[in-house]
Design a protein around this motif. Sequence first.
Motif, PDB file in Angstrom:
ATOM      1  N   GLN A  21     -11.888  -4.366   0.038  1.00  0.00           N
ATOM      2  CA  GLN A  21     -11.255  -4.669  -1.254  1.00  0.00           C
ATOM      3  C   GLN A  21     -11.893  -3.928  -2.413  1.00  0.00           C
ATOM      4  N   LEU A  22     -13.158  -3.518  -2.272  1.00  0.00           N
ATOM      5  CA  LEU A  22     -13.781  -2.807  -3.392  1.00  0.00           C
ATOM      6  C   LEU A  22     -13.150  -1.423  -3.539  1.00  0.00           C
ATOM      7  N   ALA A  23     -12.879  -0.766  -2.421  1.00  0.00           N
ATOM      8  CA  ALA A  23     -12.155   0.503  -2.473  1.00  0.00           C
ATOM      9  C   ALA A  23     -10.732   0.267  -2.991  1.00  0.00           C
ATOM     10  N   ARG A  24     -10.110  -0.804  -2.505  1.00  0.00           N
ATOM     11  CA  ARG A  24      -8.734  -1.096  -2.940  1.00  0.00           C
ATOM     12  C   ARG A  24      -8.645  -1.250  -4.459  1.00  0.00           C
ATOM     13  N   MET A  25      -9.629  -1.963  -5.021  1.00  0.00           N
ATOM     14  CA  MET A  25      -9.543  -2.249  -6.456  1.00  0.00           C
ATOM     15  C   MET A  25      -9.836  -1.031  -7.326  1.00  0.00           C
ATOM     16  N   CYS A  26     -10.245   0.079  -6.700  1.00  0.00           N
ATOM     17  CA  CYS A  26     -10.341   1.352  -7.433  1.00  0.00           C
ATOM     18  C   CYS A  26      -8.968   2.004  -7.603  1.00  0.00           C
ATOM     19  N   ALA A  27      -7.978   1.544  -6.830  1.00  0.00           N
ATOM     20  CA  ALA A  27      -6.690   2.240  -6.811  1.00  0.00           C
ATOM     21  C   ALA A  27      -5.983   2.199  -8.163  1.00  0.00           C
ATOM     22  N   GLY A  28      -5.964   1.033  -8.792  1.00  0.00           N
ATOM     23  CA  GLY A  28      -5.289   0.920 -10.085  1.00  0.00           C
ATOM     24  C   GLY A  28      -5.922   1.819 -11.128  1.00  0.00           C
ATOM     25  N   MET A 278     -25.418  -1.583  -4.818  1.00  0.00           N
ATOM     26  CA  MET A 278     -25.112  -0.330  -5.523  1.00  0.00           C
ATOM     27  C   MET A 278     -23.667   0.060  -5.283  1.00  0.00           C
ATOM     28  N   ARG A 279     -22.807  -0.673  -5.942  1.00  0.00           N
ATOM     29  CA  ARG A 279     -21.350  -0.512  -5.833  1.00  0.00           C
ATOM     30  C   ARG A 279     -20.759  -1.591  -6.734  1.00  0.00           C
ATOM     31  N   PRO A 280     -19.439  -1.511  -7.002  1.00  0.00           N
ATOM     32  CA  PRO A 280     -18.818  -2.643  -7.689  1.00  0.00           C
ATOM     33  C   PRO A 280     -19.105  -3.913  -6.890  1.00  0.00           C
ATOM     34  N   HIS A 281     -19.200  -5.025  -7.612  1.00  0.00           N
ATOM     35  CA  HIS A 281     -19.749  -6.237  -7.009  1.00  0.00           C
ATOM     36  C   HIS A 281     -18.923  -7.441  -7.429  1.00  0.00           C
ATOM     37  N   ASN A 282     -18.912  -8.435  -6.589  1.00  0.00           N
ATOM     38  CA  ASN A 282     -18.149  -9.652  -6.846  1.00  0.00           C
ATOM     39  C   ASN A 282     -18.462 -10.233  -8.238  1.00  0.00           C
ATOM     40  N   SER A 283     -19.695 -10.107  -8.667  1.00  0.00           N
ATOM     41  CA  SER A 283     -20.064 -10.659  -9.974  1.00  0.00           C
ATOM     42  C   SER A 283     -19.423  -9.893 -11.128  1.00  0.00           C
ATOM     43  N   GLY A 284     -18.789  -8.765 -10.838  1.00  0.00           N
ATOM     44  CA  GLY A 284     -18.142  -7.967 -11.882  1.00  0.00           C
ATOM     45  C   GLY A 284     -16.626  -7.988 -11.832  1.00  0.00           C
ATOM     46  N   HIS A 285     -16.038  -8.785 -10.933  1.00  0.00           N
ATOM     47  CA  HIS A 285     -14.567  -8.806 -10.848  1.00  0.00           C
ATOM     48  C   HIS A 285     -13.927  -9.307 -12.145  1.00  0.00           C
ATOM     49  N   TRP A 286     -14.654 -10.163 -12.877  1.00  0.00           N
ATOM     50  CA  TRP A 286     -14.124 -10.650 -14.159  1.00  0.00           C
ATOM     51  C   TRP A 286     -13.771  -9.506 -15.091  1.00  0.00           C
ATOM     52  N   SER A 287     -14.498  -8.382 -14.972  1.00  0.00           N
ATOM     53  CA  SER A 287     -14.331  -7.280 -15.922  1.00  0.00           C
ATOM     54  C   SER A 287     -12.996  -6.570 -15.766  1.00  0.00           C
TER      55      SER A 287
END
Lengths: 390, 390
Positions: A21-28, A278-287
């Motif tokens: 999902q971290l790769a997926r959320m880069c798509a937008g 060292m990557r997007p992280h669950n604690s940053g999904h709010w952003s």
Amino acid sequence: MSKPVRSPGGFPVVGIIGGGQLARMCAGPAAELGLTLSVLAEAADASAALVIPSAPVGQHTDLEAVLALAEHCDVVTFDHEHVPADILAALVATGVPVHPRPEALVFAQDKIAMRERLTALDVPCPAWAVARTPAEVEAFGAEVGWPIIAKTPRGGYDGKGVLVAGSAGDLTQWLAHEGTAETGLLLEERVPFVRELAALVARSPSGQAAAWPIVETVQTDGICTEVLAPAPALTGGEAAAATHIALRIAGALDVTGVLAVELFELADGRVVVNELAMRPHNSGHWSMDGAVTGQFEQHLRAVLDLPLGDPSPHERWTVMANVLGGEDEELYSSYRHVMARDPGAKVHLYGKGVRPGRKIGHVNVSGDDLASLRERAGHAAAYIQGKVRE
Amino acid sequence: MSKPVRSPGGFPVVGIIGGGQLARMCAGPAAELGLTLSVLAEAADASAALVIPSAPVGQHTDLEAVLALAEHCDVVTFDHEHVPADILAALVATGVPVHPRPEALVFAQDKIAMRERLTALDVPCPAWAVARTPAEVEAFGAEVGWPIIAKTPRGGYDGKGVLVAGSAGDLTQWLAHEGTAETGLLLEERVPFVRELAALVARSPSGQAAAWPIVETVQTDGICTEVLAPAPALTGGEAAAATHIALRIAGALDVTGVLAVELFELADGRVVVNELAMRPHNSGHWSMDGAVTGQFEQHLRAVLDLPLGDPSPHERWTVMANVLGGEDEELYSSYRHVMARDPGAKVHLYGKGVRPGRKIGHVNVSGDDLASLRERAGHAAAYIQGKVRE
């Protein structure tokens, strides 16, 4: 199609190893910025492969697959930290920039290396030791007090690879495990924390850094279930100290991309470092919905050495609640219900099949009233999960 | 891959006819919502085809291609209004829901049908007439005063198909054109407007509707170049009246999906309808970064008959500036410059090749100071376009 089609105008291709999902959320963000992604996906129906045209299927442990991905990319980054050192070395040898670089990534891959390095940097950590024998475990427990925390140095996530041990006997199996015999087990004192925080920053190869506000993370059974952004009742000084720790780690370790520093807050307001990612992280999904620049856009900008975006929140509070898999495989009707109940809820789903406890999505809500936001986000997530039905 | 891979959990596939930037900008929201898109794209490198895995290549005028798309979709919608009536009829006959429905879409396709219908609904329009002969043109000009506006009933966009005529002689060629001989030319009075506004609403098949704030649109050479959201200096009553017109049109015409109503504002604050578009619209691009629910997410929710999201802005002002193609085909270095100059600028690029005057992207900025936002958005767009170099 597995080979990426480049946008005209000189725009680069970013390769991502891992199709979660971290790769997926880069798509937008990539589509918005005119960037092209190419993802090495575990399967044709991996989360990211469902939404990214260039998604060759291959494993992160398969040298040939990793090198084939890199061949069409201007930079390579990661969905997870599990790529082995020899593959990373071969990837770097191709000359394609890799961010974060293996020299930095090792501190997110290996918790013993992380503790050694942070201790050398005088970054506050729990008391820790490496143990290979029951006697070493006993000695550490006697020193810091029981129970203690034991961690496998590599491969853990979401509470996996972590054990609360009340005696050396609790660790007999782990100590006997083949891998551990070589590396040792990481032992840590059980920190008497009052809550958990996270500091999320991004840093580019040029050294530019940007920090989101410090957030509070709420864990249930070792899995992050809720994030409050910014962390309530944190003084300006405490927030600055936590941010400083993350920026110092990013700089000292030469981290490139997004760095998440999980923190324990003590009763006196001081923090100690729990884990690094060292990557997007669950604690940053709010952003994604709560900040001018979300973590996925920022990670892409950072690994491309583009100037970083403004990480400021655009509402007073944003609350994120994770959607975990429940019993029901059908999600669409509960998702429809949530949309009807709360038109302001930002529902994110990852295209993943439901397994109990698996992270399959999250919900963000933003506004002025924290208590109401927590109720709304929590209800929406629980409803999709099937835990509440009213 | 051209056949869409459905996400598990009961999530639908939305088909979009046309692979332009409007289809492309659905990609981010679809990925976030767990929805799957399938786009009938004009070419393998069409704007949307670059970011959507299922993008079979075919023309909107090719019955076979359109039906093949529909076969794998739960609903079909549009990137543009150019699908011919016979193809639409065959599409509807497959039983797959089509939104907007052809009975509504015709009023966005045919400007004469639109004027007839809106006039019957008592919606304020400019004075208008249909002319087939120079004598009819002369009569209309004499009645409303010269110059008048002439429009081809079908196929116009971005100022194409619109002519300011100072006399019947200016329309000799258009009147002689084969298509026009059949349908006639639409003539309209030249409205003495003080500025242009747009009302953007979404409506679902169930009849739920949601309206974004009324915006001001600034045109240059017939192309929208800037949008101010909300429209400055509009009274509550004026905004409500304009919103009411759009909601009334959406309901009366049974529009499904996003409806944009382009409006002329007169000196006395009243508005008259200029054009209709039944799809996400340039006047709504600000909502991608400036509203809780952006127009592309809302369009997907509407055509799926999902509950609509909150259209509220989350900042006081958002300004959108279109990036038009300039002389320079290389964009990446100027884009990097813009990011460095303005970390808060949200840069959107469509993956389209540069042609002078072509819409290739837009920039959104949000905040409290409208004058500063206009400077920032305008500078960023002009810089990427190559019009300014400082």
